[in-house]
Design a protein around this motif. Sequence first.
Motif, PDB file in Angstrom:
ATOM      1  N   PHE A  46     -36.170 -18.263  15.273  1.00 15.70           N
ATOM      2  CA  PHE A  46     -36.263 -16.951  15.791  1.00 15.70           C
ATOM      3  C   PHE A  46     -37.583 -16.675  16.941  1.00 15.70           C
ATOM      4  CE2 PHE A  46     -34.023 -14.623  12.379  1.00 15.70           C
ATOM      5  CZ  PHE A  46     -32.714 -15.106  12.803  1.00 15.70           C
ATOM      6  N   ALA A  47     -38.869 -17.310  16.210  1.00 17.39           N
ATOM      7  CA  ALA A  47     -39.891 -17.617  16.790  1.00 17.39           C
ATOM      8  C   ALA A  47     -39.940 -18.149  18.207  1.00 17.39           C
ATOM      9  CB  ALA A  47     -41.253 -17.686  16.072  1.00 17.39           C
ATOM     10  N   ARG A  48     -39.332 -19.564  18.144  1.00 15.95           N
ATOM     11  CA  ARG A  48     -39.342 -20.209  19.242  1.00 15.95           C
ATOM     12  C   ARG A  48     -38.409 -19.572  20.370  1.00 15.95           C
ATOM     13  NH1 ARG A  48     -39.280 -23.817  14.999  1.00 15.95           N
ATOM     14  NH2 ARG A  48     -36.878 -24.323  15.379  1.00 15.95           N
ATOM     15  N   TYR A  49     -37.397 -19.079  19.969  1.00 13.08           N
ATOM     16  CA  TYR A  49     -36.309 -18.504  20.993  1.00 13.08           C
ATOM     17  C   TYR A  49     -36.868 -17.406  21.672  1.00 13.08           C
ATOM     18  CZ  TYR A  49     -31.962 -16.266  22.432  1.00 13.08           C
ATOM     19  OH  TYR A  49     -30.827 -15.502  23.068  1.00 13.08           O
ATOM     20  N   VAL A  50     -37.778 -16.462  20.841  1.00 16.07           N
ATOM     21  CA  VAL A  50     -38.266 -15.446  21.504  1.00 16.07           C
ATOM     22  C   VAL A  50     -39.306 -15.969  22.566  1.00 16.07           C
ATOM     23  CG1 VAL A  50     -39.609 -13.326  21.138  1.00 16.07           C
ATOM     24  CG2 VAL A  50     -37.474 -13.810  19.835  1.00 16.07           C
ATOM     25  N   GLU A  51     -40.193 -16.782  22.007  1.00 20.76           N
ATOM     26  CA  GLU A  51     -41.180 -17.471  23.059  1.00 20.76           C
ATOM     27  C   GLU A  51     -40.584 -17.841  24.288  1.00 20.76           C
ATOM     28  OE1 GLU A  51     -44.973 -20.575  22.709  1.00 20.76           O
ATOM     29  OE2 GLU A  51     -43.375 -20.375  21.348  1.00 20.76           O
ATOM     30  N   ARG A  52     -39.445 -18.522  24.309  1.00 20.84           N
ATOM     31  CA  ARG A  52     -38.989 -19.075  25.459  1.00 20.84           C
ATOM     32  C   ARG A  52     -38.501 -17.573  26.188  1.00 20.84           C
ATOM     33  NH1 ARG A  52     -36.791 -22.977  21.827  1.00 20.84           N
ATOM     34  NH2 ARG A  52     -34.820 -21.736  21.423  1.00 20.84           N
ATOM     35  N   LEU A  53     -37.799 -16.767  25.652  1.00 17.66           N
ATOM     36  CA  LEU A  53     -37.392 -15.495  26.498  1.00 17.66           C
ATOM     37  C   LEU A  53     -38.866 -14.983  27.090  1.00 17.66           C
ATOM     38  CD1 LEU A  53     -34.911 -14.230  24.084  1.00 17.66           C
ATOM     39  CD2 LEU A  53     -34.536 -15.275  25.988  1.00 17.66           C
ATOM     40  N   GLU A  54     -39.921 -14.716  26.338  1.00 22.06           N
ATOM     41  CA  GLU A  54     -40.944 -14.090  26.795  1.00 22.06           C
ATOM     42  C   GLU A  54     -41.568 -14.508  28.078  1.00 22.06           C
ATOM     43  OE1 GLU A  54     -43.121 -13.244  23.244  1.00 22.06           O
ATOM     44  OE2 GLU A  54     -41.942 -11.374  23.088  1.00 22.06           O
ATOM     45  N   ALA A  55     -41.269 -15.897  28.388  1.00 22.69           N
ATOM     46  CA  ALA A  55     -41.868 -16.696  29.317  1.00 22.69           C
ATOM     47  C   ALA A  55     -40.950 -16.489  30.696  1.00 22.69           C
ATOM     48  CB  ALA A  55     -41.711 -18.191  29.145  1.00 22.69           C
TER      49      ALA A  55
END
Length: 212
Positions: A181-190
């Motif tokens: 979840f953390a990695r996915y959200v990090e990609r979205l926030e970029a």
Amino acid sequence: MSDRSELVLYHAIPSRSSVVHWMLEEVGHPYELRLLDLSRGENRSAEFLALNPMGKVPVLLHDRVAVTEAAAICCHLADAFPEAGLGFPVGDRRRGPYLKWLFFSPSCLEPAMTDRALKRDAPPRAMVGYGDFETLVGTLAAAVEEGPYLFGDPFTAADLVLGATLRWAMRFELLPAVDAFARYVERLEARPALQRAEATDAELANRAAEAG
């Protein structure tokens, strides 16, 4: 401006209308924001209730036709502006799975998080759309693990709606701390579109605060 570009979002900060604000930035067509102050009951005015009798944001006017419910609005925009590449057309074999994930958040994830936030006892599995919390978390983690998005390289409206809900859930610790979840959200926030929408919301919120 063509009819296809006549987009007006009734918006409140913070609220679910931020999901559609992000989507409009991804679409890349001109749009107008009409801010509502929920604390003053502007969402209960006769004018607004004529657009959405539920008295909720978001409401999108597209060529003067009102569309409500965030996931439905995002689905509509992806179909109305296919050049943005945010969905799959009818006939594409990915269309069915795409629609599943597009509506997974309001039908499964949000109810599960609400039960968790309110500290409700786990309901009987057969009575709720999400089944049980552990299965939901495992299903989500598997879906976003490989990445970068739900369908690999293409970012879609399904990622946007699911990702917006995941970001909110993680912020309030309504889901377990899962690395996927953390990695996915990090990609979205970029994504620049999300950054633009959030910067605009922050500026508008500051102006409202200064105006009292």
